[in-house]
Design an enzyme around this catalytic site. Structure first.
Site, PDB file in Angstrom:
ATOM      1  N   GLN A 176       0.843  -1.204   0.000  1.00 41.51           N
ATOM      2  CA  GLN A 176       0.000   0.000   0.000  1.00 41.51           C
ATOM      3  C   GLN A 176       0.874   1.248   0.000  1.00 41.51           C
ATOM      4  O   GLN A 176       0.596   2.226  -0.691  1.00 41.51           O
ATOM      5  CB  GLN A 176      -0.879   0.038   1.254  1.00 41.51           C
ATOM      6  CG  GLN A 176      -1.949  -1.019   1.316  1.00 41.51           C
ATOM      7  CD  GLN A 176      -2.631  -0.995   2.669  1.00 41.51           C
ATOM      8  OE1 GLN A 176      -3.292  -0.022   3.004  1.00 41.51           O
ATOM      9  NE2 GLN A 176      -2.441  -2.035   3.448  1.00 41.51           N
ATOM     10  N   ASP A 232     -11.028  -7.064  -5.759  1.00 38.42           N
ATOM     11  CA  ASP A 232     -11.445  -6.289  -6.923  1.00 38.42           C
ATOM     12  C   ASP A 232     -11.750  -7.268  -8.041  1.00 38.42           C
ATOM     13  O   ASP A 232     -10.989  -8.201  -8.281  1.00 38.42           O
ATOM     14  CB  ASP A 232     -10.331  -5.327  -7.352  1.00 38.42           C
ATOM     15  CG  ASP A 232     -10.049  -4.267  -6.306  1.00 38.42           C
ATOM     16  OD1 ASP A 232     -10.986  -3.907  -5.568  1.00 38.42           O
ATOM     17  OD2 ASP A 232      -8.887  -3.816  -6.207  1.00 38.42           O
ATOM     18  N   SER A 281      -6.360   0.555   3.719  1.00 35.81           N
ATOM     19  CA  SER A 281      -6.992  -0.211   2.642  1.00 35.81           C
ATOM     20  C   SER A 281      -7.662  -1.460   3.194  1.00 35.81           C
ATOM     21  O   SER A 281      -7.081  -2.213   3.962  1.00 35.81           O
ATOM     22  CB  SER A 281      -5.956  -0.635   1.613  1.00 35.81           C
ATOM     23  OG  SER A 281      -6.545  -1.527   0.694  1.00 35.81           O
ATOM     24  N   GLU A 331     -16.690   2.609  -6.631  1.00 39.57           N
ATOM     25  CA  GLU A 331     -15.886   1.476  -7.098  1.00 39.57           C
ATOM     26  C   GLU A 331     -16.759   0.239  -7.278  1.00 39.57           C
ATOM     27  O   GLU A 331     -16.851  -0.595  -6.387  1.00 39.57           O
ATOM     28  CB  GLU A 331     -14.761   1.161  -6.092  1.00 39.57           C
ATOM     29  CG  GLU A 331     -13.704   2.237  -5.992  1.00 39.57           C
ATOM     30  CD  GLU A 331     -12.471   1.775  -5.217  1.00 39.57           C
ATOM     31  OE1 GLU A 331     -11.607   2.615  -4.964  1.00 39.57           O
ATOM     32  OE2 GLU A 331     -12.374   0.576  -4.884  1.00 39.57           O
ATOM     33  N   HIS A 349      -8.081  -3.914   1.568  1.00 42.54           N
ATOM     34  CA  HIS A 349      -7.382  -5.064   0.981  1.00 42.54           C
ATOM     35  C   HIS A 349      -6.405  -5.698   1.967  1.00 42.54           C
ATOM     36  O   HIS A 349      -6.104  -6.876   1.863  1.00 42.54           O
ATOM     37  CB  HIS A 349      -6.668  -4.638  -0.302  1.00 42.54           C
ATOM     38  CG  HIS A 349      -7.616  -4.418  -1.451  1.00 42.54           C
ATOM     39  ND1 HIS A 349      -8.121  -5.440  -2.197  1.00 42.54           N
ATOM     40  CD2 HIS A 349      -8.167  -3.283  -1.953  1.00 42.54           C
ATOM     41  CE1 HIS A 349      -8.936  -4.955  -3.137  1.00 42.54           C
ATOM     42  NE2 HIS A 349      -8.973  -3.636  -2.998  1.00 42.54           N
ATOM     43  N   ALA A 365      -6.068   4.160  -1.002  1.00 49.54           N
ATOM     44  CA  ALA A 365      -6.014   4.294   0.449  1.00 49.54           C
ATOM     45  C   ALA A 365      -4.598   4.595   0.902  1.00 49.54           C
ATOM     46  O   ALA A 365      -3.627   4.160   0.287  1.00 49.54           O
ATOM     47  CB  ALA A 365      -6.489   3.010   1.087  1.00 49.54           C
ATOM     48  N   TRP A 379     -16.264  -2.327  -8.706  1.00 47.78           N
ATOM     49  CA  TRP A 379     -15.481  -3.569  -8.806  1.00 47.78           C
ATOM     50  C   TRP A 379     -15.004  -4.087  -7.449  1.00 47.78           C
ATOM     51  O   TRP A 379     -14.535  -5.192  -7.338  1.00 47.78           O
ATOM     52  CB  TRP A 379     -14.248  -3.321  -9.692  1.00 47.78           C
ATOM     53  CG  TRP A 379     -13.343  -2.253  -9.118  1.00 47.78           C
ATOM     54  CD1 TRP A 379     -12.393  -2.430  -8.142  1.00 47.78           C
ATOM     55  CD2 TRP A 379     -13.305  -0.868  -9.465  1.00 47.78           C
ATOM     56  NE1 TRP A 379     -11.759  -1.243  -7.854  1.00 47.78           N
ATOM     57  CE2 TRP A 379     -12.306  -0.261  -8.657  1.00 47.78           C
ATOM     58  CE3 TRP A 379     -14.007  -0.080 -10.381  1.00 47.78           C
ATOM     59  CZ2 TRP A 379     -11.999   1.107  -8.730  1.00 47.78           C
ATOM     60  CZ3 TRP A 379     -13.693   1.281 -10.442  1.00 47.78           C
ATOM     61  CH2 TRP A 379     -12.709   1.854  -9.639  1.00 47.78           C
ATOM     62  N   HIS A 380     -15.109  -3.264  -6.426  1.00 47.41           N
ATOM     63  CA  HIS A 380     -14.535  -3.628  -5.125  1.00 47.41           C
ATOM     64  C   HIS A 380     -15.602  -4.274  -4.237  1.00 47.41           C
ATOM     65  O   HIS A 380     -16.525  -3.612  -3.779  1.00 47.41           O
ATOM     66  CB  HIS A 380     -13.965  -2.369  -4.456  1.00 47.41           C
ATOM     67  CG  HIS A 380     -13.372  -2.599  -3.094  1.00 47.41           C
ATOM     68  ND1 HIS A 380     -12.023  -2.511  -2.822  1.00 47.41           N
ATOM     69  CD2 HIS A 380     -13.956  -2.910  -1.904  1.00 47.41           C
ATOM     70  CE1 HIS A 380     -11.804  -2.745  -1.536  1.00 47.41           C
ATOM     71  NE2 HIS A 380     -12.969  -2.992  -0.945  1.00 47.41           N
TER      72      HIS A 380
HETATM   73 ZN   LIG Z   1     -10.430  -2.632  -4.105  1.00 46.87          ZN
END
Ligand SMILES: [Zn+2]
Length: 318
Positions: free
Chosen positions: A201, A236, A227, A285, A229, A222, A287-288
């Site tokens: 990140q 994603d 994040s 987003e 993630h 982020a 896709w997230h």
């Molecule tokens: Zn994402």
């Protein structure tokens, strides 16, 4: 034909019709007795002690048992059922209330799971919780890494080994089911980016902010530790219709629309909604997707709210 034989024939006919009537009666009785008179079935049973013990907890004298039967087998049975049902309903209600209370406590708890670190940032104390809330106000510790990361058995947008392929085990399993079910409807999804370490990140943020400035970068990328993630709970997702890229147009594709309408069935939410950027602090987003479990995902989806709102946060992005 003489009179005698006619009479015989008549008798035979009458006998025959009597037998048929009796047989029909027996048949009808057999068919309805179980439904209408369950106690009759039990009364015919030799094993009365089982019945008595099961239904009334009375040690089985036949007299007692028969008395109970005759006086109120219906009542007896009914009261048994009423009690059972009553108990069930009560237990159901209590369970619901308990669950509600538990959830309210959990939400309250989830809001308070931060400490202030040396740099003055809020850091979450429950990084392993499936319902951990990570955003621009609540970071993960720089050394946090989930200890159950695995690679889900799904299509990826790229080849080869990469930390981006990993998700926490429960999430990976849920994603596999989501991808499978999508494919059954001819919706072919590709996993693009999952787990992202703190170090990565940091690298990404620095790289992007050098190009487009910190302010712009912060809208989509982020800051290190902020994040989702890093939790291993987010992936994603993209499709060939947008060349496997992560862009807003994905939200308008068949795949993006399917994901929006179905992700919750597998425990995922679209984390950053178009009309909620002021609450999430991030751009739209499509896709997230973020794993929160089926129950929470359903509630968030049906109410069209963000995870922040679900937990009762009012989040103002700066
Ligand atoms: Zn994402």
């Amino acid at each position: 034909m003489d009179r005698g034989s006619r009479l015989k024939k008549k008798r035979r006919r009458r006998l025959f019709s009597n037998i048929v009537t009796v047989l029909l009666f027996i048949l009808a009785f057999t068919l309805i007795k179980d439904k209408l008179f369950p106690f009759i079935k039990n009364a015919f049973s030799n094993d009365s002690s089982d019945y008595v013990l099961a239904d009334s907890d009375m040690p089985g004298k036949n007299d007692e048992y028969n008395k109970g039967e005759n006086n109120g087998s219906a009542e007896g049975n009914n009261s048994g059922h009423v009690n059972a049902d009553g108990d069930n309903i009560k237990t159901g209600n209590e369970k619901d209330k308990e669950l509600e209370k538990e959830m309210a406590e959990k939400k309250e708890m989830l809001k308070n799971t931060v400490y202030i670190n040396d740099e003055g940032s809020k850091v979450v104390t429950n990084p392993n919780d499936i319902l951990v809330l990570v955003n621009k106000e609540r970071s993960l510790a720089s050394d946090y890494k989930p200890d159950d990361l695995v690679i889900p058995n799904v299509k990826f947008s790229f080849e080869g080994e990469d930390q981006k392929k990993y998700l926490r085990k429960e999430v990976a399993t849920a994603l596999e089911v989501l991808f499978e079910e999508a494919e059954k409807e001819d919706v072919i999804l590709y996993a693009v980016s999952g787990y992202r370490s703190y170090g990565r990140q940091q690298m990404l943020f620095n790289y992007r902010s050098e190009r487009s400035g910190i302010e712009e970068t912060n809208k989509l990328t982020a800051k290190p530790g902020q994040s989702e993630h890093q939790t291993g709970l987010a992936m994603d997702v993209s499709s060939k219709s947008v060349n496997l890229s992560l862009e807003e147009a994905f939200g308008e594709t068949i795949e993006g629309i399917w994901l929006k309408n179905n992700a919750h069935r597998f425990g995922f939410i679209i984390r950053y909604l178009k009309e909620k950027t002021d609450i999430t602090g991030y751009s739209y987003e499509p896709w997230h997707i973020r794993y929160v479990g089926k129950e929470v995902a359903k509630e968030i989806y049906e109410n069209n709210i963000t995870f922040e709102e679900y937990l009762g946060f009012e989040y103002d992005a700066e």
